[in-house]
Design a protein around this motif. Structure first.
Motif, PDB file in Angstrom:
ATOM      1  N   THR A   1       0.688  -1.140   0.166  1.00  0.00           N
ATOM      2  CA  THR A   1       0.137   0.055   0.098  1.00  0.00           C
ATOM      3  C   THR A   1       0.853   1.218  -0.016  1.00  0.00           C
ATOM      4  N   ALA A   2       2.083   1.203  -0.453  1.00  0.00           N
ATOM      5  CA  ALA A   2       3.061   2.120  -0.473  1.00  0.00           C
ATOM      6  C   ALA A   2       2.630   3.416  -0.934  1.00  0.00           C
ATOM      7  N   CYS A   3       1.997   3.301  -2.137  1.00  0.00           N
ATOM      8  CA  CYS A   3       1.292   4.367  -3.093  1.00  0.00           C
ATOM      9  C   CYS A   3       0.300   5.280  -2.332  1.00  0.00           C
ATOM     10  N   GLN A   4      -0.563   4.626  -1.770  1.00  0.00           N
ATOM     11  CA  GLN A   4      -1.815   4.847  -0.910  1.00  0.00           C
ATOM     12  C   GLN A   4      -1.205   5.711   0.351  1.00  0.00           C
ATOM     13  N   THR A   5      -0.355   5.224   1.018  1.00  0.00           N
ATOM     14  CA  THR A   5       0.381   5.848   2.003  1.00  0.00           C
ATOM     15  C   THR A   5       0.934   7.104   1.813  1.00  0.00           C
ATOM     16  N   ALA A   6       1.673   7.183   0.462  1.00  0.00           N
ATOM     17  CA  ALA A   6       2.666   8.160   0.354  1.00  0.00           C
ATOM     18  C   ALA A   6       1.678   9.385  -0.043  1.00  0.00           C
ATOM     19  N   CYS A   7       0.516   9.409  -0.672  1.00  0.00           N
ATOM     20  CA  CYS A   7      -0.413  10.333  -1.004  1.00  0.00           C
ATOM     21  C   CYS A   7      -0.824  11.418  -0.060  1.00  0.00           C
ATOM     22  N   PRO A   8      -0.170  12.714  -0.086  1.00  0.00           N
ATOM     23  CA  PRO A   8      -0.287  13.621   1.043  1.00  0.00           C
ATOM     24  C   PRO A   8      -1.730  14.198   1.105  1.00  0.00           C
ATOM     25  N   THR A   9      -2.674  13.899   0.234  1.00  0.00           N
ATOM     26  CA  THR A   9      -3.880  14.347   0.182  1.00  0.00           C
ATOM     27  C   THR A   9      -5.136  13.267   0.161  1.00  0.00           C
ATOM     28  N   ASN A  10      -4.491  12.222   0.612  1.00  0.00           N
ATOM     29  CA  ASN A  10      -5.555  11.207   0.598  1.00  0.00           C
ATOM     30  C   ASN A  10      -6.497  11.001  -0.466  1.00  0.00           C
ATOM     31  N   ALA A  11      -5.910  11.202  -1.742  1.00  0.00           N
ATOM     32  CA  ALA A  11      -6.741  11.031  -3.110  1.00  0.00           C
ATOM     33  C   ALA A  11      -7.361   9.792  -3.122  1.00  0.00           C
ATOM     34  N   PHE A  12      -6.972   8.725  -2.650  1.00  0.00           N
ATOM     35  CA  PHE A  12      -7.162   7.337  -3.023  1.00  0.00           C
ATOM     36  C   PHE A  12      -8.579   6.855  -2.246  1.00  0.00           C
ATOM     37  N   PRO A  13      -9.735   6.940  -2.482  1.00  0.00           N
ATOM     38  CA  PRO A  13     -10.748   6.492  -1.427  1.00  0.00           C
ATOM     39  C   PRO A  13     -10.870   4.941  -1.422  1.00  0.00           C
ATOM     40  N   LYS A  14     -10.222   4.378  -2.339  1.00  0.00           N
ATOM     41  CA  LYS A  14      -9.827   2.870  -1.908  1.00  0.00           C
ATOM     42  C   LYS A  14      -8.982   2.638  -3.142  1.00  0.00           C
ATOM     43  N   PRO A  15      -8.223   1.255  -3.070  1.00  0.00           N
ATOM     44  CA  PRO A  15      -7.126   1.040  -3.828  1.00  0.00           C
ATOM     45  C   PRO A  15      -7.588   0.745  -5.371  1.00  0.00           C
ATOM     46  N   TYR A  16      -6.980   1.357  -6.130  1.00  0.00           N
ATOM     47  CA  TYR A  16      -7.117   1.431  -7.738  1.00  0.00           C
ATOM     48  C   TYR A  16      -8.320   2.393  -8.135  1.00  0.00           C
TER      49      TYR A  16
END
Length: 363
Positions: A192-207
């Motif tokens: 989940t590295a890409c999800q965690t890295a997002c500064p603005t929580n732009a991923f409501p769910k994976p993918y």
């Protein structure tokens, strides 16, 4: 000239490699992405990108765009960086430009190579062709996945086991019936590295990306004032964001030597001084960003972004330039300058820790 489809495809791949493409694959043209596309658009996650919905019927299926298409040749050109894309995260006086935009405009480079490959194919087979890169209503990432170039990761971008997250995509639609490649399986695993890295929580769910929260969208596509809730998280990013891409552990296999030399970063775009960006007028903006994809956002959005970065910089030496922008002819620039001045005076900056997120391994 070619005794069978297999030999044609081998020769086509070789010509693609000669022209600078490092990833090649073929998919059938009968895909239908209408359900997933409609769901995403109806959620509002596209934000102000009205062009996504305007031609959604054509975007949903290759044959809706061109009924004569039988095969899709998917191609990738590497722009793997030689240095850490997050190295400037703590730099207060410098702006960060996304890796893909630090060199020549990829639209021009990729399209030129696509046209050359298409001309070769027409000369050898007489087939009809159409070339596309980014600006047409084509679902390039799902098609590239179907053609075996890689898979769409949890950050919704392409991931290649050979080139990481650093591929520009293009495609050639053709009337030829070429042998399709096997789709590439998802290899994100539990990472989940890409999800965690997002500064603005732009991923409501994976993918799934909510563009309205994405720094790339906010600094490039969004035309109005950037919402206050995201301004601190933007840090010193003035054009795009590489955080979710850079966090991907598959990047350890990407070789900067494979990158097209045309995408080598221009010195003035690697770490531009915020002071210089705040001083841009229309003429200077066009001169500085000539031949760059950045040119399309215009001076006002760039100076707006630079003002936000200045507000996050804690550098009060920028106060004088920000004050001069309070009377700027562009409302979005004047408003951003006002916010930046208030931010500098308040001095209540929160650290941006996105760059220090640990990188996970593929599993």
């Amino acid at each position: 000239m070619f005794p069978d489809k297999k030999s044609l495809k081998i020769a086509l791949r070789a010509e693609a490699e000669r022209l600078g493409f490092v990833a090649f694959g073929v998919a059938k043209a009968d895909a239908d992405y209408s359900a997933a596309l409609s769901q995403w658009l109806e959620s509002g996650a596209a934000g102000e990108m009205d062009w996504m919905a305007a031609r959604a019927d054509q975007r949903a299926s290759p044959r809706a765009l061109w009924p004569g298409a039988r095969s899709i040749i998917a191609l990738g050109m590497s722009y793997a960086p030689a240095t850490d894309p997050l190295a400037l995260a703590s730099s207060r006086a410098r702006g960060r430009i996304s890796v893909y935009a630090q060199g020549k405009d990829y639209h021009d480079i990729v399209k030129k190579a696509l046209k050359a490959l298409a001309r070769w194919l027409v000369a050898e087979t007489g087939a009809e062709v159409k070339v596309f890169v980014d600006t047409a209503p084509v679902m390039e990432k799902p098609l590239a996945s179907a053609a075996g170039l890689g898979w769409q990761g949890k950050h919704s971008n392409m991931v290649s086991s050979d080139h990481g997250s650093w591929l520009f995509l293009g495609s050639i639609f053709t009337t030829l019936e070429l042998e399709p490649d096997a789709p590439h399986g998802d290899q994100c695993g539990s990472c989940t590295a890409c999800q965690t890295a997002c500064p603005t929580n732009a991923f409501p769910k994976p993918y799934t990306l909510d563009a309205r929260r994405c720094i790339s969208y906010l600094t490039i596509e969004h035309k109005g004032p950037i919402p206050n809730e995201f301004r601190r998280a933007i840090g010193n990013r003035i054009y795009g964001c590489d955080d979710c891409l850079a966090a991907c552990p598959w990047n350890k296999f990407a070789q900067s030597a494979a990158a097209n030399l045309a995408f080598a970063p221009r010195a003035e775009l690697v770490a531009p001084a915020l002071a210089d960006l705040l001083a841009l007028d229309d003429r200077t903006f066009r001169e500085v960003f000539s031949g760059s994809p950045i040119k399309r956002i215009g001076r006002d959005r760039m100076v707006r972004n630079a003002a936000i970065a200045a507000g996050n910089s804690e550098d009060k030496a920028l106060t004088k330039q920000l004050q001069a922008l309070l009377k700027d002819a562009s409302p979005i620039v004047a408003e951003a300058a006002q916010w930046a001045l208030e931010a500098l005076l308040k001095g209540d900056h929160q650290p941006n820790t996105a760059a220090s997120v640990p990188i996970a391994s593929p599993s």
